[in-house]
Write a protein that holds these residues in place. Structure first.
Motif, mmCIF file in Angstrom:
data_model
loop_
_atom_site.group_PDB
_atom_site.id
_atom_site.type_symbol
_atom_site.label_atom_id
_atom_site.label_comp_id
_atom_site.label_asym_id
_atom_site.label_seq_id
_atom_site.Cartn_x
_atom_site.Cartn_y
_atom_site.Cartn_z
ATOM 1 N N ASP A 295 13.271 -92.839 27.694
ATOM 2 C CA ASP A 295 13.662 -92.883 26.285
ATOM 3 C C ASP A 295 12.704 -92.061 25.427
ATOM 4 O O ASP A 295 11.495 -92.049 25.671
ATOM 5 N N PRO A 296 13.223 -91.362 24.413
ATOM 6 C CA PRO A 296 12.319 -90.599 23.531
ATOM 7 C C PRO A 296 11.331 -91.479 22.781
ATOM 8 O O PRO A 296 10.274 -91.000 22.369
ATOM 9 N N GLU A 297 11.661 -92.759 22.598
ATOM 10 C CA GLU A 297 10.775 -93.645 21.850
ATOM 11 C C GLU A 297 9.676 -94.199 22.753
ATOM 12 O O GLU A 297 9.961 -94.791 23.803
ATOM 13 N N GLU A 298 8.460 -94.023 22.331
ATOM 14 C CA GLU A 298 7.311 -94.501 23.111
ATOM 15 C C GLU A 298 7.365 -96.005 23.321
ATOM 16 O O GLU A 298 7.089 -96.499 24.421
ATOM 17 N N ALA A 299 7.709 -96.767 22.272
ATOM 18 C CA ALA A 299 7.716 -98.232 22.378
ATOM 19 C C ALA A 299 8.699 -98.717 23.426
ATOM 20 O O ALA A 299 8.437 -99.701 24.130
ATOM 21 N N ILE A 300 9.820 -98.023 23.564
ATOM 22 C CA ILE A 300 10.829 -98.452 24.544
ATOM 23 C C ILE A 300 10.347 -98.158 25.956
ATOM 24 O O ILE A 300 10.461 -99.008 26.851
ATOM 25 N N ARG A 301 9.783 -96.982 26.163
ATOM 26 C CA ARG A 301 9.242 -96.679 27.497
ATOM 27 C C ARG A 301 8.136 -97.681 27.847
ATOM 28 O O ARG A 301 8.011 -98.124 28.986
ATOM 29 N N HIS A 302 7.340 -98.028 26.856
ATOM 30 C CA HIS A 302 6.271 -99.000 27.066
ATOM 31 C C HIS A 302 6.846 -100.351 27.476
ATOM 32 O O HIS A 302 6.362 -101.005 28.410
ATOM 33 N N ASP A 303 7.913 -100.786 26.781
ATOM 34 C CA ASP A 303 8.471 -102.101 27.077
ATOM 35 C C ASP A 303 9.218 -102.132 28.403
ATOM 36 O O ASP A 303 9.337 -103.194 29.029
ATOM 37 N N VAL A 304 9.738 -100.989 28.840
ATOM 38 C CA VAL A 304 10.335 -100.940 30.185
ATOM 39 C C VAL A 304 9.283 -101.294 31.227
ATOM 40 O O VAL A 304 9.528 -102.072 32.157
ATOM 41 N N ILE A 305 8.103 -100.740 31.039
ATOM 42 C CA ILE A 305 7.011 -101.031 31.982
ATOM 43 C C ILE A 305 6.630 -102.502 31.914
ATOM 44 O O ILE A 305 6.490 -103.181 32.938
ATOM 45 N N VAL A 306 6.473 -103.024 30.704
ATOM 46 C CA VAL A 306 6.101 -104.436 30.536
ATOM 47 C C VAL A 306 7.146 -105.333 31.189
ATOM 48 O O VAL A 306 6.817 -106.318 31.859
#
Length: 1394
Positions: A391-402
């Motif tokens: 995803d272009p959004e950093e927060a979404i990529r971060h939450d995928v990992i979480v």
């Protein structure tokens, strides 16, 4: 009517049983005397009960009512006479006097009587007036509030009232009333308000019976009544009265069939029709749906389709609310909504791709609960999480990992390999926050399932790749990545807080199970930490010196170097300066730091020192102290938290157990042999960084045992450990010394070549009488040399060579006789490689050319290159041996050039011959030569002119080689620029350090390229332009100090000079000026800044250019305007074979040769017809972002480019052509061309002499020509001209089609990567790109440069990342080490591509 105050208003005397006596006057009435009622009927009271009127006190009323209650309680429905007798009394009890009596005891007793009356007279009530019935039921309802206080003396009567009403279902009478809803609402509200945790199950049961009968036997539930139930489900009310929530929950479950249509109507009004005014609960619909679903999904059978409708709403906030709701419904533990309602589930999954960022974010957060509670849905979620991980959004990529890590930490079986793969990809994300989360998450999984083995061997095997992947990240350029890897290693891979034995066992088996690239990264990590320790040690030494300007300058440079090793170097510089001031002022702090970096500091002492220093620098008034955090970073990097003397002893014991066979190696997943070899390699690496920790008899005894083992690698590593750590053996451990010396002598005489080398160096390093020891080896070896037994010559030659290099004063003369009498006479015609190496080592030891031996050696090496490795020219030597000899000769010239005394005597012709080795026909020769060249340049050992050799790599047909050469250039240029910045004194040596000064060397080298014979030939000019741009693109990435104008000025100045190599030869000068014009053309087209004034006048090397003549003016243009345009906008050309075998210095009579396009041979060329700087620099700007993102390859490693299947392309119409596009269009043609001379292809594995078509070729010419043969013609004309047009050339044909899939120099060495035979591919084949591995999306969604050195890509690497090896000279046979190519994916431009 006498008013009696409530209990809290007036003191009363309690006489028990609810009787209260006051000071009021008592009134007595006859017990059985009937009294007329208001309507004229006579009221009969039960026996003993006097008339109840408003004339008596409340106490008396209570007394008499109790008797009435007793009477009605005892009556049943069959007592017809009594029913008729007491009917007036029943009517009287419903009078205003009783219903509005202020005394609660009176009201309670009356309510009990009325409840019994409804029971007795059921099914018909004695009250016919609807208003009276309403008043009665509202009155009874009000009395039910008394149920709240279970400790009240009257609670039993309240309970009796409730029980009676519930049993008789008295409230059902109200259905006949028009406004019965008001009664029911009041009843429901009352019951929900009084219920509390002190009530027993019977109270709740009667309440449920009472309310459920009203719901189930009525005509429907009004919205207000429904609200009175649902309001208890709202979170705010739920938290206030849990018992009311439970009561409503059970009531809804009991009445689900009846109440479901009413609930559906409510949600339909609010959700679909948008009528929020129908209820005060409209704003809580999603909370209510969640609670109702948890109570019973059947309550929402008609509501779920409405939610699907809301999921497709145009309002992002509305979609977000629905997604939050459904996330809870689908994710709840016992929910089967996803399987029961697949359309809604699929519609919900679609919200993972919602355009609204908060909706996507909420969808990703839901996935964690879903994975944990519903593993069966993981398959559905995987594909959507894959998309969101990019995803272009950093927060979404971060939450995928979480999401994935949270589920994995709960239970590893919840996450499949694909999901873990997404986390793996994000370790190379553009954003630091995402990378950090991915790395930390993987580290936690590794510690839980591998280190602690919480889920067994299968789980440990599933995540065993994590350790390698995390260490691979140390290759990244970002200091933040490196520091995090170090932190992860210290806390998760090998936790530093473990006991020493456990910690070393963890390290021992970790090291044995790592892949080669991870081992290199770990070695580099220790090397960097050790280097930082040395910087801090040097800083402390500067503090001990008296203050001076030189001392301050040295200290400043050291501080800048230290700051570079910390996060955010800009801020770190200020903090490091502040820390330096504190060190200068606080002697105790300085002594603590000295102890911390002391070689004898133990791990426990280090921990104490770090805490003590942090305590001294802490400021209690400043909770967040960035200065202290930065100092902690520094202390964590330099503190020896893993290795000390005790740890080394523990490692040695583990290795001894493996040798004895008593270790649990197999249980740890490694074989004993692997454990022993890895253990020795680990100790060898640690011997560089912690040599003092090895100094113990026990450790050295174990190493002596390893020396006696049959495994050559183990013995070699043990010798190297002795060499690195044994400086005090002679004085402190004489017994070890006496045992070690004979073993070293034996290894130097009869060991393997590598053992012999290490043994000689070991003797030289650790013994004071090294001259005697070396003489005892030199003399017998020099006497026993026998050329008749070549297989026994290698070890003696290696030993003699290294002895002469290490002790030249003692052995120079004896060695000269060996060289003259044996090497030159007997050996050079047999084992030439070792003979060459011995000559080089001998010369390197002497470091002077007084005897002119270096001149003779250089002539010999040149002759070997000209003859292609066959000095005898009798074709009795195999192709593979010829390749080895060419490599050895080129490497020898390069090795001698590292010594200034020999560099001065290397002629330009010899330099050019050496340079052409990088274009050799053998893949491995090019590969290894480039590696050696890079290694020497990166250490600043070679003169700058040798960096120009990399420009010739633009002609390499193998894409990996071109990419590797470009990375080498990037690394070398950055190191030289950084060195100039960090060393102010370097300004005096700019001619040998400044990268831009490579331009004149490159121009001269290309002017003497044997392929460049016709200055006006367009194809040859294209080749020159490609080579120029290969170097200039990297140099022009940044315009530092107006470097573009400086390079342009150099090219212009060269045109004012003559070629020093052939000053009077017009053609040579014409070629030189032509190359200058091509260079000026490229520089002008790629940069608009080159027209500025140069900051300084460049100095040209006199070895290659004459001094400019005073009256000489050269304003002629050597390339036409038409040629200039074609060079910048050129069309794709047919691709031919790499004509690269030892290029001849003269090329008369050569056949025409058509070379590949610039787009094919130069992977970094951007051809642009527009001369604007913005278009020209676009690709460079993209590549310059690499350092910012931290997602880039380690420049010192060989690079492997993803091969892409070429597709058939139409003629390019766009003016701007990307190199990959051109490659796509031309690679098939190149494959065809290379088949022209397949008979000349080398087979390196073949040790016997080859007899092929080359040997039946034309007879040799009378006069030998230097260099490599001419290039072949295109395939169509090769056969026709083969016999008639061959020039008189000695040697063999150049590489043919199989060039790109050569064998290895030694059997067992790694093979070069194979290039697909694109000629056999279908013309319409489509370009295939693996998005999962080839893209790393940044915040803007673009594909970034991604590196992956994981095991599956680590088959054919050359070791450019030698850890801890910088202190040694590697002059032995170069092996192609088994390692890993870094896998690079480049950003593909879509412009003009089909």
């Amino acid at each position: 009517m006498l008013h009696l105050p409530e209990l809290h208003e007036r003191p009363v005397e309690d006489c028990g049983e609810g009787k209260f006596i006051t000071s009021s006057t008592r009134m007595d009435f006859p017990a059985t005397q009937p009294k007329p009622a208001a309507d004229g009927k006579i009221i009969y009271y039960p026996p003993g009960v006097k008339e109840i009127t408003d004339k008596i006190t409340n106490d008396e009323v209570v007394k008499r009512l109790k008797m009435v209650v007793k009477t009605f309680m005892d009556m049943d429905q069959d007592s017809e006479d009594e029913k008729q007798q007491y009917l007036p009394l029943a009517l009287h009890l419903a009078s205003e006097f009783f219903l509005r009596n202020p005394n609660k005891d009176v009201r309670l007793l009356v309510a009990c009587c009325l409840a019994d009356i409804f029971r007795i007279y059921a099914p018909e009530a004695p009250y016919t007036s609807h208003d009276k019935l309403k008043d009665i039921f509202l009155f009874i309802t009000r009395q039910l509030k008394g149920l709240e206080d279970t400790k009240s003396p009257q609670f039993n009567r309240y309970f009796y009232l409730l029980e009676n009403l519930a049993w008789v279902k008295s409230y059902n009478i109200c259905f006949e009333l028009e406004d019965c809803n008001e009664i029911f609402i009041q009843l429901f509200r009352t019951l929900f308000s009084v219920i509390n945790n002190s009530h027993n199950q019977k109270v709740q049961m009667h309440m449920l019976d009472l309310m459920s009968s009203i719901i189930m036997e009525g005509d429907g539930v009004t919205q207000e009544l429904l609200d009175s139930i649902l309001i208890n489900l709202i979170p705010a009310h739920k938290n206030l009265n849990k018992q009311a929530f439970d009561l409503a929950k059970v009531l809804l479950k009991r009445t689900v069939q009846t109440i479901e249509p009413c609930i559906a109507n409510f949600f339909n009004q609010v959700l679909v029709l948008g009528k929020s005014s129908v209820s005060d609960l409209s704003e809580h619909v999603f909370d209510l749906i969640q609670e109702l679903f948890a109570i019973d999904p059947h309550l929402l059978l008609s509501v779920m389709p409405q939610l699907e409708f809301k999921l497709k709403s145009n309002d992002g906030e509305e979609r977000l609310a629905v997604v939050r709701l459904l996330a809870k419904l689908f994710g709840s533990k016992d929910s089967d909504l996803a399987t029961q309602n697949r359309p809604l589930w699929q519609c919900f999954l679609g919200r993972f791709n919602d355009i609204h960022v908060p909706v996507r974010l909420e969808s990703v957060k839901f996935a964690s609960h879903c994975l944990m509670n519903h593993p069966d849905l993981a398959k559905d979620l995987t594909e959507y999480l894959k998309v969101r991980s990019h995803d272009p959004e950093e927060a979404i990529r971060h939450d995928v990992i979480v999401t994935i890590i949270t589920a994995g930490k709960r239970d590893l079986s919840l996450v499949n390999d694909q999901l873990l793969g997404f986390v793996r990809e994000r370790t190379l994300d553009k954003r630091w926050r995402v990378r950090k989360e991915a790395m930390m998450g993987l580290a936690q999984l590794y510690k839980k399932y591998c280190l602690h083995a919480e889920a067994g061997k299968d789980a440990a095997e599933k995540v065993s790749w994590i350790k390698d992947k995390l260490l691979h990240i140390y290759y990244q350029n970002s200091i933040d990545d490196k520091l995090l890897v170090e932190k992860i290693f210290a806390q998760y891979l090998v936790p530093h807080n473990l006991e020493t034995e456990e910690r070393m066992k963890c390290l021992y088996y970790l090291y044995a199970s790592l892949d080669p690239n991870a081992v290199k990264a770990l070695n580099e990590m220790w090397k960097c930490q050790n280097m930082l320790r040395s910087h801090v040690r040097e800083l402390l030494d500067l503090h001990k010196q008296p203050t001076s300007e030189a001392n301050s300058a040295a200290m400043f440079g050291k501080l800048m170097t230290i700051a570079k090793n910390l996060p955010d170097p800009g801020k770190a510089q200020d903090f490091v300066k502040k820390f330096n001031q504190v060190l200068g002022d606080d002697e105790k702090l300085r002594s603590q730091l000295e102890l911390l970096i002391s070689p004898t500091c133990s791990c426990k002492q280090a921990d104490v020192c770090v805490r003590e220093i942090a305590r001294k620098l802490a400021n209690p008034k400043q909770p967040t102290n960035p200065f202290l955090e930065m100092v902690k970073f520094l202390l964590e990097r330099i503190a020896p938290v893993h290795i000390d003397s005790e740890a080394i002893s523990a490692l040695v014991k583990l290795m001894n157990k493996s040798i004895e066979g008593t270790a649990d190696d197999e249980e740890e997943g490694v074989s004993p042999d692997t454990a022993i070899r890895a253990g020795l390699e680990l100790l060898k690496v640690l011997s560089f960084t912690h040599p003092t920790s090895f100094h113990s008899a026990e450790t050295y005894e174990s190493l002596l045992q390893c020396l006696r083992m049959e495994d050559d690698k183990v013995a070699e590593a043990a010798i190297q450990i002795f060499r690195n750590t044994g400086h005090k053996i002679e004085t402190d451990l004489p017994q070890i010394r006496s045992t070690l010396i004979p073993i070293l002598h034996q290894k130097a005489k009869r060991g393997t070549p590598h053992q012999a080398k290490q043994a000689v160096h070991c003797i030289h390093a650790i013994f004071s009488n090294k001259e005697v020891q070396l003489a005892q080896i030199f003399e017998p070896l020099s006497r026993s040399l026998n050329a008749d037994v070549p297989e026994q010559l290698i070890t003696p030659l290696v030993s003699l060579g290294h002895i002469s290099m290490l002790a030249p004063d003692q052995f120079a003369s004896p060695m000269k006789s060996v060289v003259a009498n044996f090497i030159v006479k007997d050996l050079l015609m047999n084992d030439r490689v070792q003979a060459i190496k011995l000559l080089v080592r001998w010369l390197l030891g002497m470091k002077n050319n007084q005897s002119k031996s270096a001149n003779s050696t250089l002539r010999l090496l040149s002759a070997m290159l000209v003859s292609e490795g066959d000095l005898t020219e009798q074709k009795r030597i195999s192709k593979s041996d010829m390749s080895r000899l060419r490599l050895a000769a080129g490497s020898a010239i390069m090795k001698l050039a590292q010594e200034p005394c020999y560099h001065e005597i290397i002629t330009p012709e010899q330099f050019q011959l050496c340079a052409l080795v990088i274009n050799d026909e053998c893949y491995q020769v090019r590969q290894i030569f480039a590696q050696k060249l890079h290694k020497a340049l990166v250490k600043l050992l070679l003169p700058l002119e040798y960096m120009a050799i990399f420009a010739l790599c633009a002609k390499d047909p193998v894409k990996e080689r071109r990419a590797h050469a470009r990375q080498c250039l990037l690394k070398n240029i950055s190191i030289r620029r950084e060195y100039i910045k960090q060393n102010p004194m370097a300004n005096e040596k700019l001619l040998s350090l400044l990268p831009e000064y490579v331009v004149p060397y490159m121009i001269h080298l290309l002017a003497h390229d044997p392929d460049f014979t016709k200055p006006q030939d367009l194809d040859q000019l294209r080749d020159v332009k490609e080579c120029l741009w290969f170097m200039l693109e990297v140099l022009m990435t940044k315009n530092e100090n107006n470097s573009h104008a400086f390079m342009k000025k150099m090219a212009e100045n060269i045109k004012l000079t003559r070629d020093a190599q052939s000053p009077d030869e017009p053609k040579a000068n014409e070629k030189l000026y032509t190359v200058c014009d091509v260079a000026l053309c490229v520089i002008n087209s790629k940069s608009a800044l080159c027209n500025a004034d140069s900051p300084k006048d460049p100095v040209l090397p006199t070895k290659f250019f004459t001094q400019p003549e005073k009256d000489f003016c050269n304003d002629r243009s050597y390339i036409s305007e038409e040629t200039r345009v074609v060079l910048l906008t050129g069309k794709p050309k047919p691709t031919a074979v790499l004509g690269t075998v030892n290029k001849p210095l003269s090329a008369t009579g050569r056949r025409p040769y058509i070379r590949t396009t610039g787009s094919e041979t130069g992977s970094n060329i951007s051809v642009n017809s527009e001369l604007s700087s913005s278009a020209g620099n676009r690709s460079r700007e993209q590549s310059s972002d690499i350092s910012e993102t931290g997602v880039s390859e380690n420049d010192e490693n060989p690079v492997r480019i993803i091969s892409v299947t070429p597709a058939k392309t139409e003629p390019v119409k766009n003016k701007e052509i990307n190199s990959d596009q051109a490659t796509q269009g031309n690679s098939t043609e190149r494959g065809k061309k290379r088949t022209a001379t397949a008979s000349g292809t080398e087979n390196i594995h073949q040790k016997t002499e080859e007899k092929n078509a080359d040997e039946t070729g034309p007879s040799l010419a009378a006069k030998t020509r230097r260099g490599r043969p001419p290039k072949p013609e295109p395939q169509g004309t090769t056969a026709k001209n083969e016999e008639s047009n061959k020039p008189p050339v000695r040697g063999r044909k150049r590489a043919a089609a199989s060039q790109e899939s050569p064998g290895s120099l030694e059997a067992g060495n790694a093979k070069a990567p194979k290039q697909q035979d694109t000629a056999k591919k279908p013309a319409a084949a489509q370009r295939q790109i693996d998005l999962q591995r080839s893209q790393v999306l940044g915040s803007d969604g673009d594909s970034l440069l991604e590196i992956d050195s994981s095991p599956e890509y680590s088959q054919n690497a050359m070791d450019l990342f030698k850890a801890c090896g910088s202190s040694q000279e590697d002059t032995e046979d170069t092996e192609i080490a088994e390692g890993g190519f870094l896998k690079v994916k480049r950003k593909f431009a879509r412009k003009g591509r089909k």
